[in-house]
Structure formats: C-alpha cells, structure tokens
Scaffold this active site. Structure first.
Site, short mmCIF file in Angstrom:
data_model
loop_
_atom_site.label_atom_id
_atom_site.label_comp_id
_atom_site.label_asym_id
_atom_site.label_seq_id
_atom_site.Cartn_x
_atom_site.Cartn_y
_atom_site.Cartn_z
N CYS A 72 34.56 34.43 39.28
CA CYS A 72 35.64 34.05 40.53
C CYS A 72 35.17 35.94 40.49
CB CYS A 72 36.89 33.18 40.37
SG CYS A 72 37.85 33.84 41.68
N HIS A 131 35.68 27.69 39.56
CA HIS A 131 36.44 28.10 37.44
C HIS A 131 35.97 26.85 37.11
CE1 HIS A 131 39.27 31.66 38.93
NE2 HIS A 131 38.95 30.84 39.88
N GLU A 191 36.52 27.16 33.39
CA GLU A 191 37.05 27.38 32.88
C GLU A 191 38.80 26.50 32.40
OE1 GLU A 191 37.47 29.25 35.35
OE2 GLU A 191 38.83 30.73 35.09
#
Lengths: 81, 222
Positions: free
Chosen positions: B86, B194, B196
C-alpha cells in the site's frame, strides 16, 4: 525574489478530480466548458541575495526531484521578482 | 527468518505486518525507525501501509527521502527481498525502485473492502507458492491506488512477466488491472492490497499468507 512552480498531470494521465469538476460545471449550466485539468502550484521565497541564475538552477532541480513526479506530472517554473 | 518492518512517521499497518510474520508465520519481526541509516541483520524488508508524512505533496514523496531509504536501496541492490504494501508500494515507486506511479482512484473514493486477486506470475520470491488457477481474497484500503505507467513500461512489465497480482474486477481504475508489480531483478515487490490483513480466520481470509510463506520458503532455501 520568488519562484512559482506549476505542477499538473501529463495529458495521458487520468485526472478524475478535473473530470468531476467539469461534469459539475455542465450541471451548473456552463456547456462551453470542454475540459478541466486540476493542478497545483508552489510559491517559493528565495533568500535575499540569491542570483536569478542560481534560483533557476536550484528550482529546476527541486521541481524535477521533489515537487513533481516525472512519471505522471509535468511542471513549469516561473522566477518572479 | 527476520523481517525488518520500516516505520515512517504516519505508518499505521506496521504492527499488522509484524503481527503476520511474528505471530502467524512464527518468524522474527524487527521495527526499523525511518531515520535509521542501517537495517541491521534482516533477511527481508517490509515497507508497511499507512500515510507516511500525511501523504503530503504526493503519497510516498517525502518518505522516499528518509535516511533509511538509502539502506533499503542498497539492500535491494544486493538482492535482498523488499516488500512494499500500500503506502509502502507508493514509496517504492516514488523512490524509483519500481516503475510507474499510484494516483487517485478512478471513482475518487477511498475504498476499504475485500477484493479478489489473481497471481500474474509464480516466478518470484513473493508468489512462488501461489497458484494461478485460483484467486486470493485480500482487503484493500486506499484512496490513491490506481496504478499508472506508460504503454511502453506496461508492455515491458508484461513481456518480462513482472505483474505479480491482478485484480479480478478492477476496483480503482488501475491500468491492465495491476495490483502489484516486481522489479526487473524480481526481489522487490509492491502491492496495493494488504496480504498482512488476511492471515488468520478471524480476519475473514488467510489468503494473504501465501506472500509471506513464499518469502519464507525462498529464505529457507537460500
């Protein structure tokens, strides 16, 4: 001495903010507006005693390396007295 | 394996990235403050999501001048794995480590929702465990995630098999549905979504794990 640097998207880059403004201007009754591109400018004050030549050299580099991203933007430098 | 997570002023997914690699993957995560001039002994570097320097000037435009970026460039130049997520992706393109730029979403809105990704290549340390015959559910959260590059660069990216992930159903206007790209040496990846934040069932998807597991598998082999 002052410098002004104009930064705007290259014509090949989508400018959704400009498009939105243009579309709203049509809604407001301005059919003569064909297109709007949004940009920004930076007013930069130079220290007393800076030569015009020095100013132009520094501002060119700053515009290229910092103020504009050459991948998507173009810029124009004006040195103002 | 030790992952260095760079923390810029305004980073806000740094702990998400550290949580994914430490608590979920069982590896080590170390935070590295942006004014550090060295990375220490890390095996990979993550530039996390967030709003470094408040996105002032352009997203990532100030962060690229942070002292740590000199060390990140050297680490990447020596073949180290660098993942920008990002805002981290935005910093990597501003720093010239990846081609292109990320501009305002086509619809002008900040988009925060789950998307489907399809791997563009499995020939990279970030996607080697991914499968091209399936999609991956991962969230996005960005206002400036529309990937842009000129036609020549895009043709080059495709010819060199450097598109890491594509959106299925383009959310933001990215050219050629690009969600993530690789550098020419394939050791640097930028990704707008994302991974994660899709690493445990509680998060609604574990599909993001494939990125970190791929990195781990490469590090273990090395």
């Amino acid at each position: 001495m002052k410098a002004r640097v104009f930064v705007s998207f290259k014509s090949t880059v989508l400018d959704p903010q400009g498009q939105t403004i243009c579309s709203k201007l049509h809604d407001l009754g301005y059919p003569a507006i064909a297109d709007v591109r949004q940009g920004k400018f930076f007013d930069i004050a130079l220290a007393a005693g800076t030569s015009a030549e020095q100013a132009r050299r520094d501002i060119e580099i700053i515009a290229q390396d910092v103020l504009a991203n050459p991948v998507i933007e173009e810029y124009r430098v004006e040195i103002l007295d | 394996m030790t992952f260095g997570v760079i923390v810029f002023p305004g980073s806000n997914r740094d702990h998400d990235a550290a949580y994914a690699v430490a608590n979920v993957l069982g590896q080590k995560a170390e935070f590295i403050w942006h004014d550090s001039t060295s990375l220490g002994a890390v095996d990979a570097v993550i530039l996390p999501g967030g709003f470094s320097y408040g996105d002032y000037l352009r997203c990532g435009a100030i962060a690229k001048f942070s002292p740590v970026m000199t060390a990140v460039k050297k680490f990447a130049g020596d073949g180290g794995l660098v993942l920008g997520i990002c805002n981290g992706f935005q910093i990597l393109v501003e720093a010239g480590l990846l081609p292109g730029a990320l501009i305002r979403n086509r619809g002008l809105q900040f988009i925060c929702r789950e998307v489907q990704l399809r791997p563009g290549t499995t020939d990279s340390p970030f996607t080697c465990l991914a499968r091209k015959d399936r999609t991956y559910r991962v969230p996005i959260a960005h206002g400036e995630g529309c990937y842009f590059a000129d036609e020549r660069t895009l043709d080059e990216l495709e010819a060199e098999d450097r598109i890491a992930f594509r959106y299925v159903g383009n959310p933001n206007g990215s050219v050629r549905d690009i969600a993530g790209v690789l550098n020419r040496e394939r050791n640097v990846m930028g990704l707008m979504p994302h991974p994660e934040d899709a690493t445990e069932p509680l998060m609604g998807s574990c599909d993001g794990l494939v990125v970190f597991q791929s990195m781990l598998s490469v590090a273990v082999r090395a």
